[in-house]
Design an enzyme around this catalytic site. Structure first.
Site, PDB file in Angstrom:
ATOM      1  N   LYS A   1      50.072  44.852  35.206  1.00 49.87           N
ATOM      2  CA  LYS A   1      49.325  43.708  35.739  1.00 49.87           C
ATOM      3  C   LYS A   1      49.289  42.536  34.755  1.00 49.87           C
ATOM      4  O   LYS A   1      49.181  41.386  35.175  1.00 49.87           O
ATOM      5  CB  LYS A   1      47.906  44.143  36.126  1.00 49.87           C
ATOM      6  CG  LYS A   1      47.863  45.329  37.108  1.00 49.87           C
ATOM      7  CD  LYS A   1      48.571  45.043  38.409  1.00 49.87           C
ATOM      8  CE  LYS A   1      48.799  46.293  39.245  1.00 49.87           C
ATOM      9  NZ  LYS A   1      49.568  46.048  40.473  1.00 49.87           N
TER      10      LYS A   1
ATOM     11  N   GLY B   1      44.013  47.161  41.742  1.00 50.18           N
ATOM     12  CA  GLY B   1      43.170  47.542  42.871  1.00 50.18           C
ATOM     13  C   GLY B   1      41.749  47.880  42.474  1.00 50.18           C
ATOM     14  O   GLY B   1      41.071  48.620  43.162  1.00 50.18           O
ATOM     15  N   GLY B   2      41.296  47.306  41.350  1.00 51.45           N
ATOM     16  CA  GLY B   2      39.897  47.493  40.970  1.00 51.45           C
ATOM     17  C   GLY B   2      39.672  48.626  39.980  1.00 51.45           C
ATOM     18  O   GLY B   2      38.566  48.788  39.474  1.00 51.45           O
TER      19      GLY B   2
ATOM     20  N   GLU C   1      40.326  37.746  31.710  1.00 49.63           N
ATOM     21  CA  GLU C   1      40.346  36.526  32.529  1.00 49.63           C
ATOM     22  C   GLU C   1      38.929  36.007  32.703  1.00 49.63           C
ATOM     23  O   GLU C   1      37.975  36.792  32.637  1.00 49.63           O
ATOM     24  CB  GLU C   1      40.845  36.832  33.957  1.00 49.63           C
ATOM     25  CG  GLU C   1      42.282  37.108  34.124  1.00 49.63           C
ATOM     26  CD  GLU C   1      42.621  37.479  35.579  1.00 49.63           C
ATOM     27  OE1 GLU C   1      43.808  37.565  35.857  1.00 49.63           O
ATOM     28  OE2 GLU C   1      41.709  37.689  36.414  1.00 49.63           O
TER      29      GLU C   1
ATOM     30  N   HIS D   1      39.159  37.193  48.772  1.00 51.85           N
ATOM     31  CA  HIS D   1      40.441  37.850  48.488  1.00 51.85           C
ATOM     32  C   HIS D   1      41.382  37.485  49.631  1.00 51.85           C
ATOM     33  O   HIS D   1      41.162  37.893  50.769  1.00 51.85           O
ATOM     34  CB  HIS D   1      40.236  39.371  48.408  1.00 51.85           C
ATOM     35  CG  HIS D   1      41.510  40.169  48.338  1.00 51.85           C
ATOM     36  ND1 HIS D   1      41.620  41.317  47.600  1.00 51.85           N
ATOM     37  CD2 HIS D   1      42.716  39.999  48.912  1.00 51.85           C
ATOM     38  CE1 HIS D   1      42.851  41.810  47.728  1.00 51.85           C
ATOM     39  NE2 HIS D   1      43.525  41.029  48.529  1.00 51.85           N
TER      40      HIS D   1
ATOM     41  N   GLU E   1      48.513  38.836  46.022  1.00 56.41           N
ATOM     42  CA  GLU E   1      47.062  38.713  46.169  1.00 56.41           C
ATOM     43  C   GLU E   1      46.536  37.536  45.363  1.00 56.41           C
ATOM     44  O   GLU E   1      46.905  37.370  44.199  1.00 56.41           O
ATOM     45  CB  GLU E   1      46.356  39.969  45.632  1.00 56.41           C
ATOM     46  CG  GLU E   1      46.699  41.253  46.339  1.00 56.41           C
ATOM     47  CD  GLU E   1      45.885  42.430  45.800  1.00 56.41           C
ATOM     48  OE1 GLU E   1      45.838  43.455  46.490  1.00 56.41           O
ATOM     49  OE2 GLU E   1      45.297  42.331  44.704  1.00 56.41           O
TER      50      GLU E   1
ATOM     51  N   GLU F   1      47.242  39.904  41.798  1.00 58.55           N
ATOM     52  CA  GLU F   1      48.183  41.022  41.640  1.00 58.55           C
ATOM     53  C   GLU F   1      49.260  40.891  42.699  1.00 58.55           C
ATOM     54  O   GLU F   1      49.067  40.199  43.691  1.00 58.55           O
ATOM     55  CB  GLU F   1      47.492  42.377  41.898  1.00 58.55           C
ATOM     56  CG  GLU F   1      46.530  42.806  40.834  1.00 58.55           C
ATOM     57  CD  GLU F   1      45.848  44.136  41.162  1.00 58.55           C
ATOM     58  OE1 GLU F   1      46.362  44.902  41.999  1.00 58.55           O
ATOM     59  OE2 GLU F   1      44.792  44.388  40.568  1.00 58.55           O
TER      60      GLU F   1
ATOM     61  N   ARG G   1      54.765  47.113  48.175  1.00 61.02           N
ATOM     62  CA  ARG G   1      54.869  48.121  49.244  1.00 61.02           C
ATOM     63  C   ARG G   1      54.491  47.485  50.582  1.00 61.02           C
ATOM     64  O   ARG G   1      53.954  46.381  50.605  1.00 61.02           O
ATOM     65  CB  ARG G   1      53.879  49.248  48.964  1.00 61.02           C
ATOM     66  CG  ARG G   1      52.446  48.713  48.875  1.00 61.02           C
ATOM     67  CD  ARG G   1      51.376  49.784  48.804  1.00 61.02           C
ATOM     68  NE  ARG G   1      50.045  49.211  48.937  1.00 61.02           N
ATOM     69  CZ  ARG G   1      49.301  48.767  47.937  1.00 61.02           C
ATOM     70  NH1 ARG G   1      49.733  48.824  46.696  1.00 61.02           N
ATOM     71  NH2 ARG G   1      48.112  48.237  48.163  1.00 61.02           N
TER      72      ARG G   1
ATOM     73  N   VAL H   1      48.548  48.792  54.198  1.00 55.01           N
ATOM     74  CA  VAL H   1      47.775  49.340  55.313  1.00 55.01           C
ATOM     75  C   VAL H   1      47.579  48.267  56.384  1.00 55.01           C
ATOM     76  O   VAL H   1      47.733  48.525  57.579  1.00 55.01           O
ATOM     77  CB  VAL H   1      46.406  49.855  54.816  1.00 55.01           C
ATOM     78  CG1 VAL H   1      45.535  50.305  55.987  1.00 55.01           C
ATOM     79  CG2 VAL H   1      46.568  50.980  53.805  1.00 55.01           C
TER      80      VAL H   1
HETATM   81  C1  MV4 Z   1      38.668  39.584  39.723  1.00 49.48           C
HETATM   82  C2  MV4 Z   1      37.437  39.162  40.304  1.00 49.48           C
HETATM   83  C3  MV4 Z   1      36.869  38.013  39.812  1.00 49.48           C
HETATM   84  N1  MV4 Z   1      37.459  37.331  38.806  1.00 49.48           N
HETATM   85  N2  MV4 Z   1      39.202  38.867  38.728  1.00 49.48           N
HETATM   86  C4  MV4 Z   1      39.114  43.611  42.236  1.00 49.48           C
HETATM   87  C5  MV4 Z   1      40.369  44.310  42.613  1.00 49.48           C
HETATM   88  C6  MV4 Z   1      41.378  43.907  41.629  1.00 49.48           C
HETATM   89  N3  MV4 Z   1      42.614  43.587  42.287  1.00 49.48           N
HETATM   90  C7  MV4 Z   1      40.810  42.729  40.936  1.00 49.48           C
HETATM   91  N4  MV4 Z   1      39.486  42.526  41.456  1.00 49.48           N
HETATM   92  C8  MV4 Z   1      38.769  41.435  41.114  1.00 49.48           C
HETATM   93  N5  MV4 Z   1      39.292  40.683  40.133  1.00 49.48           N
HETATM   94  C9  MV4 Z   1      38.592  37.772  38.289  1.00 49.48           C
HETATM   95  N6  MV4 Z   1      39.140  37.087  37.279  1.00 49.48           N
HETATM   96  C10 MV4 Z   1      36.901  39.936  41.312  1.00 49.48           C
HETATM   97  C11 MV4 Z   1      37.538  41.085  41.710  1.00 49.48           C
HETATM   98  C12 MV4 Z   1      36.868  41.820  42.736  1.00 49.48           C
HETATM   99  C13 MV4 Z   1      37.354  41.881  44.032  1.00 49.48           C
HETATM  100  C14 MV4 Z   1      38.556  41.285  44.398  1.00 49.48           C
HETATM  101  C15 MV4 Z   1      39.018  41.361  45.680  1.00 49.48           C
HETATM  102  C16 MV4 Z   1      38.289  42.049  46.643  1.00 49.48           C
HETATM  103  C17 MV4 Z   1      37.104  42.651  46.295  1.00 49.48           C
HETATM  104  C18 MV4 Z   1      36.636  42.593  44.996  1.00 49.48           C
HETATM  105  C19 MV4 Z   1      35.417  43.205  44.669  1.00 49.48           C
HETATM  106  C20 MV4 Z   1      34.947  43.144  43.405  1.00 49.48           C
HETATM  107  C21 MV4 Z   1      35.686  42.462  42.422  1.00 49.48           C
END
Ligand code: MV4
Length: 464
Positions: free
Chosen positions: A116, A164-165, A200, A208, A275, A288, A292, A295
């Site tokens: 990532k 994916g968190g 970050e 999202h 994303e 990200e 693939r 879903v």
């Molecule tokens: C973040 C964010 C806020 N700021 N990055 C969650 C999944 C992973 N792909 C990265 N995620 C996040 N990254 C920054 N710089 C908030 C999240 C995030 C989130 C992102 C998409 C959908 C749901 C989420 C729930 C909590 C946190």
């Protein structure tokens, strides 16, 4: 085109891939664990091979059994679906060595986007906006401190090998950074075998939004519009829709261009998803890239009229991509993921389905491997069905989804159907006012409403 495709997956996506193959007159090989003897993907495939006992590690993740199954059945290609081996670069590579086509991107693309931190760097170099933060994995806590001070708190620490968190840490201020940094890298090392961490600026309540892209083997790349995926819980998406109620045509074009530029920079082939996080001011940032089929691909299929799984097969067999860039969405589609799960604890609810009546009618699609008397094994994820509703506009899609949720009957196991009915009734959802905090806000609002009404008696006087 391929003659025989092995599907290295189970559940609804295995069935979805079999449907696409049947339309293209490609023979199919199902692989399955002993827990999936009675699964529909086994019933509907032309051939089926048992590849091991119930645990995924010994069946759906068992590379040598899957390759042996492809060899004995004479398959010429493998479709991984999502999850399991779908983003395993080593698997994609070894298939090539066995003269089996891989229906997905090149191993190098999977590897690069799987890191990532590297993906973020590639995006930045391609001119795609990223949140202010570290350009490389953090060397030590001192570097984390310096960059955090530069970009401003709150910041988020992410595992380079996560995604994916998984392996994320939000840091509110400098006091807790040192602790958070060391636990984050220790956890990442334990969970992924790689302790690399990057940093970050943290967005508190973003949306999202992800773009579907496709590339062919000749350097052509297009985007197919976005999906709004903000409604999730514990990093599991619950509802996805296309188009996003938050995008203007201008912003869509700009984000779509960014997604395509990243895919071109990565030499990307086949289906992928870029994303983004979108803030309140309409600024977007790369998060990200998933290498693939996802879903939630049906919402894109419904509004574009494309069959993304058939397209994957065409592209992997060497055909040209003949889809225009940025095909405009027609109408609106919403997907609810129906899980077999405990409604309060969100834990899986395996067992026998005693009644199963999926809805139909205008504007409704159900992707499922479930049927009456199907036994849901406890070993795999709890997705039971994807309910997709579509209409001429968002309002019609919502009305159809509500109706379809009401007419969907599942007995014998608990499901997330009641939760989805609550989401669809919510005034914020109906207004398109959603964010990654949507579920927290919904639960807060419901708790507030269920409080006993305030009477004149308890409005200020404190009794002993
Ligand atoms: C973040 C964010 C806020 N700021 N990055 C969650 C999944 C992973 N792909 C990265 N995620 C996040 N990254 C920054 N710089 C908030 C999240 C995030 C989130 C992102 C998409 C959908 C749901 C989420 C729930 C909590 C946190």
């Amino acid at each position: 085109m391929f003659k025989k495709v092995l599907i290295a997956n189970r559940g609804e996506i295995a069935l979805r891939i079999i449907q696409a193959c049947r339309e293209l007159e490609i023979e199919t090989v199902a692989v399955h664990s002993t827990a999936d003897d009675d699964s529909l993907h086994v019933t509907y495939a032309d051939m089926a091979v048992c590849i091991g006992p119930p645990p995924s590690s010994e069946s759906y993740l068992n590379v040598s059994s899957i390759i042996a199954a492809a060899e004995v059945t004479g398959a010429d290609a493998v479709h991984p679906g999502y999850g399991f081996l779908a983003e395993n670069a080593a698997f994609a590579e070894v298939l090539g060595e066995c003269n089996l086509a891989w229906i997905g991107p090149a191993p190098e693309s999977i590897r690069m986007m799987g890191d990532k931190a590297k993906a973020r760097q590639t995006a930045a170099e391609a001119g795609v906006p990223v949140l202010p933060g570290s350009q490389e994995p953090l060397a030590d806590f001192e570097e984390a401190e310096r960059i955090a001070a530069e970009v401003g708190y709150p910041v988020i620490l992410k595992a380079a090998a996560g995604g994916g968190g998984r392996g994320m840490r939000i840091v509110q201020d400098g006091d807790s950074l040192e602790n958070q940094f060391s636990t984050a890298s220790e956890e990442a090392l334990k969970a992924f075998g790689d302790g690399s961490i990057y940093l970050e600026r943290y967005l508190v309540e973003p949306r999202h939004i992800e773009f579907q892209i496709f590339g062919d083997q000749y350097g052509n790349v297009v985007h197919m519009g976005e999906r709004e995926c903000s409604i999730q819980r514990r990093h599991q998406k619950l509802v996805e829709e296309a188009p996003s109620p938050a995008l203007t045509p201008e912003l869509r074009e700009e984000m779509g261009r960014a997604a395509v530029e990243l895919a071109v920079a990565a030499g990307y082939v086949n289906a992928g998803t870029v994303e983004f996080l979108l803030d309140h001011d309409g600024r977007f940032y790369f998060m990200e890239m998933n290498t693939r089929i996802q879903v939630e691909h049906p919402v894109t299929e419904v509004v574009t009229g494309l069959d993304l799984v058939k397209l994957q097969l065409h592209i992997a067999s060497g055909e040209y991509l003949r889809v225009p860039n940025g095909l405009p969405a027609r109408g609106h589609a919403i997907e609810c993921r129906i899980n077999a799960e405990d409604p309060d604890r969100f834990t899986p609810s395996p067992g026998a389905i005693t009644t199963f009546h999926p809805p139909g009618g205008p504007g409704v699609r159900v992707d499922t491997h479930a049927y009456e008397d199907y036994y849901i094994p406890p070993y795999y994820d709890s997705l039971l069905a994807k309910l997709i509703a579509f209409g001429q506009d968002r309002e019609e899609a919502i009305a159809r989804m509500k109706r379809a949720l009401d007419f969907f009957v599942v007995e014998g196991v608990s499901t997330s159907l009641p939760l989805h009915r609550r989401i669809l009734r919510d005034s914020r959802f109906r207004a398109g006012n959603i964010s990654t905090r949507f579920m927290e806000r919904l639960l807060e609002a419901e708790a507030e409403r269920s409080k006993p009404a305030t009477t004149s008696d308890d409005s200020g006087t404190v009794k002993p």
